[in-house]
Design a protein around this motif. Sequence first.
Motif, PDB file in Angstrom:
ATOM      1  N   GLU A  74       0.093  14.628  -7.618  1.00 44.23           N
ATOM      2  CA  GLU A  74       0.332  15.912  -6.944  1.00 44.23           C
ATOM      3  C   GLU A  74       0.820  17.007  -7.894  1.00 44.23           C
ATOM      4  N   PRO A  75       1.877  16.768  -8.687  1.00 44.81           N
ATOM      5  CA  PRO A  75       2.354  17.846  -9.554  1.00 44.81           C
ATOM      6  C   PRO A  75       1.321  18.267 -10.602  1.00 44.81           C
ATOM      7  N   ALA A  76       0.477  17.321 -11.015  1.00 46.04           N
ATOM      8  CA  ALA A  76      -0.514  17.609 -12.062  1.00 46.04           C
ATOM      9  C   ALA A  76      -1.822  18.156 -11.491  1.00 46.04           C
ATOM     10  N   GLY A  77      -1.979  18.070 -10.166  1.00 46.55           N
ATOM     11  CA  GLY A  77      -3.263  18.451  -9.570  1.00 46.55           C
ATOM     12  C   GLY A  77      -4.367  17.489  -9.966  1.00 46.55           C
ATOM     13  N   ALA A  78      -3.993  16.253 -10.253  1.00 45.53           N
ATOM     14  CA  ALA A  78      -4.953  15.247 -10.722  1.00 45.53           C
ATOM     15  C   ALA A  78      -5.706  14.619  -9.549  1.00 45.53           C
ATOM     16  N   THR A  79      -6.861  14.061  -9.855  1.00 48.94           N
ATOM     17  CA  THR A  79      -7.658  13.310  -8.890  1.00 48.94           C
ATOM     18  C   THR A  79      -7.318  11.834  -9.038  1.00 48.94           C
ATOM     19  N   VAL A  80      -7.139  11.161  -7.902  1.00 49.98           N
ATOM     20  CA  VAL A  80      -6.907   9.714  -7.914  1.00 49.98           C
ATOM     21  C   VAL A  80      -8.246   9.022  -7.683  1.00 49.98           C
ATOM     22  N   VAL A  81      -8.592   8.118  -8.582  1.00 52.62           N
ATOM     23  CA  VAL A  81      -9.750   7.261  -8.362  1.00 52.62           C
ATOM     24  C   VAL A  81      -9.180   5.945  -7.842  1.00 52.62           C
ATOM     25  N   LEU A  82      -9.438   5.693  -6.572  1.00 48.74           N
ATOM     26  CA  LEU A  82      -8.928   4.514  -5.898  1.00 48.74           C
ATOM     27  C   LEU A  82      -9.953   3.408  -6.091  1.00 48.74           C
TER      28      LEU A  82
ATOM     29  N   ALA B  69       0.830  -1.218   0.000  1.00 48.40           N
ATOM     30  CA  ALA B  69       0.000   0.000   0.000  1.00 48.40           C
ATOM     31  C   ALA B  69       0.859   1.259   0.000  1.00 48.40           C
ATOM     32  N   GLU B  70       1.943   1.241   0.757  1.00 47.56           N
ATOM     33  CA  GLU B  70       2.801   2.427   0.841  1.00 47.56           C
ATOM     34  C   GLU B  70       3.414   2.763  -0.521  1.00 47.56           C
ATOM     35  N   GLU B  71       3.907   1.745  -1.224  1.00 43.94           N
ATOM     36  CA  GLU B  71       4.494   1.971  -2.553  1.00 43.94           C
ATOM     37  C   GLU B  71       3.435   2.482  -3.528  1.00 43.94           C
ATOM     38  N   LEU B  72       2.227   1.898  -3.472  1.00 37.79           N
ATOM     39  CA  LEU B  72       1.147   2.327  -4.359  1.00 37.79           C
ATOM     40  C   LEU B  72       0.736   3.770  -4.069  1.00 37.79           C
TER      41      LEU B  72
ATOM     42  N   VAL C 208      -7.712   0.283   1.472  1.00 40.07           N
ATOM     43  CA  VAL C 208      -8.219   1.535   0.904  1.00 40.07           C
ATOM     44  C   VAL C 208      -8.129   2.649   1.945  1.00 40.07           C
ATOM     45  N   ARG C 209      -8.482   2.349   3.195  1.00 41.11           N
ATOM     46  CA  ARG C 209      -8.403   3.376   4.249  1.00 41.11           C
ATOM     47  C   ARG C 209      -6.958   3.825   4.460  1.00 41.11           C
ATOM     48  N   GLU C 210      -6.028   2.875   4.378  1.00 39.17           N
ATOM     49  CA  GLU C 210      -4.606   3.229   4.516  1.00 39.17           C
ATOM     50  C   GLU C 210      -4.184   4.169   3.379  1.00 39.17           C
ATOM     51  N   LEU C 211      -4.617   3.865   2.168  1.00 35.50           N
ATOM     52  CA  LEU C 211      -4.276   4.702   1.017  1.00 35.50           C
ATOM     53  C   LEU C 211      -4.926   6.079   1.114  1.00 35.50           C
ATOM     54  N   THR C 212      -6.197   6.140   1.518  1.00 33.01           N
ATOM     55  CA  THR C 212      -6.870   7.441   1.606  1.00 33.01           C
ATOM     56  C   THR C 212      -6.234   8.298   2.699  1.00 33.01           C
ATOM     57  N   ASP C 213      -5.748   7.681   3.762  1.00 27.71           N
ATOM     58  CA  ASP C 213      -5.025   8.442   4.795  1.00 27.71           C
ATOM     59  C   ASP C 213      -3.778   9.095   4.196  1.00 27.71           C
ATOM     60  N   GLU C 214      -3.053   8.339   3.363  1.00 30.37           N
ATOM     61  CA  GLU C 214      -1.853   8.874   2.705  1.00 30.37           C
ATOM     62  C   GLU C 214      -2.220  10.043   1.783  1.00 30.37           C
ATOM     63  N   PHE C 215      -3.334   9.902   1.033  1.00 30.69           N
ATOM     64  CA  PHE C 215      -3.763  10.964   0.122  1.00 30.69           C
ATOM     65  C   PHE C 215      -4.188  12.209   0.905  1.00 30.69           C
ATOM     66  N   ASP C 216      -4.891  11.995   2.031  1.00 29.93           N
ATOM     67  CA  ASP C 216      -5.280  13.129   2.877  1.00 29.93           C
ATOM     68  C   ASP C 216      -4.039  13.882   3.354  1.00 29.93           C
ATOM     69  N   ASP C 217      -3.039  13.124   3.828  1.00 27.26           N
ATOM     70  CA  ASP C 217      -1.803  13.743   4.326  1.00 27.26           C
ATOM     71  C   ASP C 217      -1.089  14.538   3.235  1.00 27.26           C
ATOM     72  N   ALA C 218      -1.154  14.037   1.989  1.00 24.57           N
ATOM     73  CA  ALA C 218      -0.456  14.690   0.872  1.00 24.57           C
ATOM     74  C   ALA C 218      -1.303  15.784   0.214  1.00 24.57           C
ATOM     75  N   GLY C 219      -2.572  15.888   0.605  1.00 26.70           N
ATOM     76  CA  GLY C 219      -3.447  16.882  -0.009  1.00 26.70           C
ATOM     77  C   GLY C 219      -3.867  16.527  -1.426  1.00 26.70           C
ATOM     78  N   VAL C 220      -3.906  15.227  -1.735  1.00 23.21           N
ATOM     79  CA  VAL C 220      -4.294  14.762  -3.072  1.00 23.21           C
ATOM     80  C   VAL C 220      -5.788  14.423  -3.060  1.00 23.21           C
ATOM     81  N   GLU C 221      -6.521  14.967  -4.035  1.00 22.26           N
ATOM     82  CA  GLU C 221      -7.949  14.664  -4.147  1.00 22.26           C
ATOM     83  C   GLU C 221      -8.137  13.233  -4.621  1.00 22.26           C
ATOM     84  N   TYR C 222      -9.183  12.578  -4.094  1.00 25.75           N
ATOM     85  CA  TYR C 222      -9.440  11.189  -4.495  1.00 25.75           C
ATOM     86  C   TYR C 222     -10.925  10.870  -4.399  1.00 25.75           C
ATOM     87  N   GLN C 223     -11.286   9.806  -5.070  1.00 20.79           N
ATOM     88  CA  GLN C 223     -12.609   9.196  -4.972  1.00 20.79           C
ATOM     89  C   GLN C 223     -12.362   7.705  -4.759  1.00 20.79           C
TER      90      GLN C 223
END
Length: 149
Positions: free
Chosen positions: A30-38, A18-21, A74-89
């Motif tokens: 992040e650099p593109a301001g893209a949304t991640v669909v998990l 999960a960490e690598e993903l 999924v919760r582990e990944l969304t926590d990482e995205f929250d910390d990085a400020g990356v938008e996701y669904q």
Amino acid sequence: MALETILLAVGPGDADRAEELAQAAIDVAEPAGATVVLAHVFTDDEFDEVIDRLDYDPDGEIDPDEVAARHATVRELTDEFDDAGVEYQVRGSVGPHGENIVALAEDVHADRVLVGGRTRSPAGKAVFGSTAQEVMLSAPCPVTFVRGD
């Protein structure tokens, strides 16, 4: 081509990477301001098993997106995205892994798909897992293979 939507496909074998993903998705999004669909794809048997484990009412309507969102990986990944400020669904899907990942990539108009896999033996390094291989051959956009340790 600007990256707007990145599909990060996860499944039952991805808990240990999960960490690598997460880092791969953040590095691209992040650099593109893209949304991640998990996207978590469950086979029918995996979905039934998760439904039992999460104590859902078997007679009620069960939303695969909600089941995916409650999944530990999924919760582990969304926590990482929250910390990085990356938008996701979060999207959930039930059916064959490769086929459903490709269908989700088409559905969300993904600009890139990220899939995980394991490090293989020296003889097997040229061969990806069947899901990753199917996604690479059939996806409507470029695919990045994220190798777990």
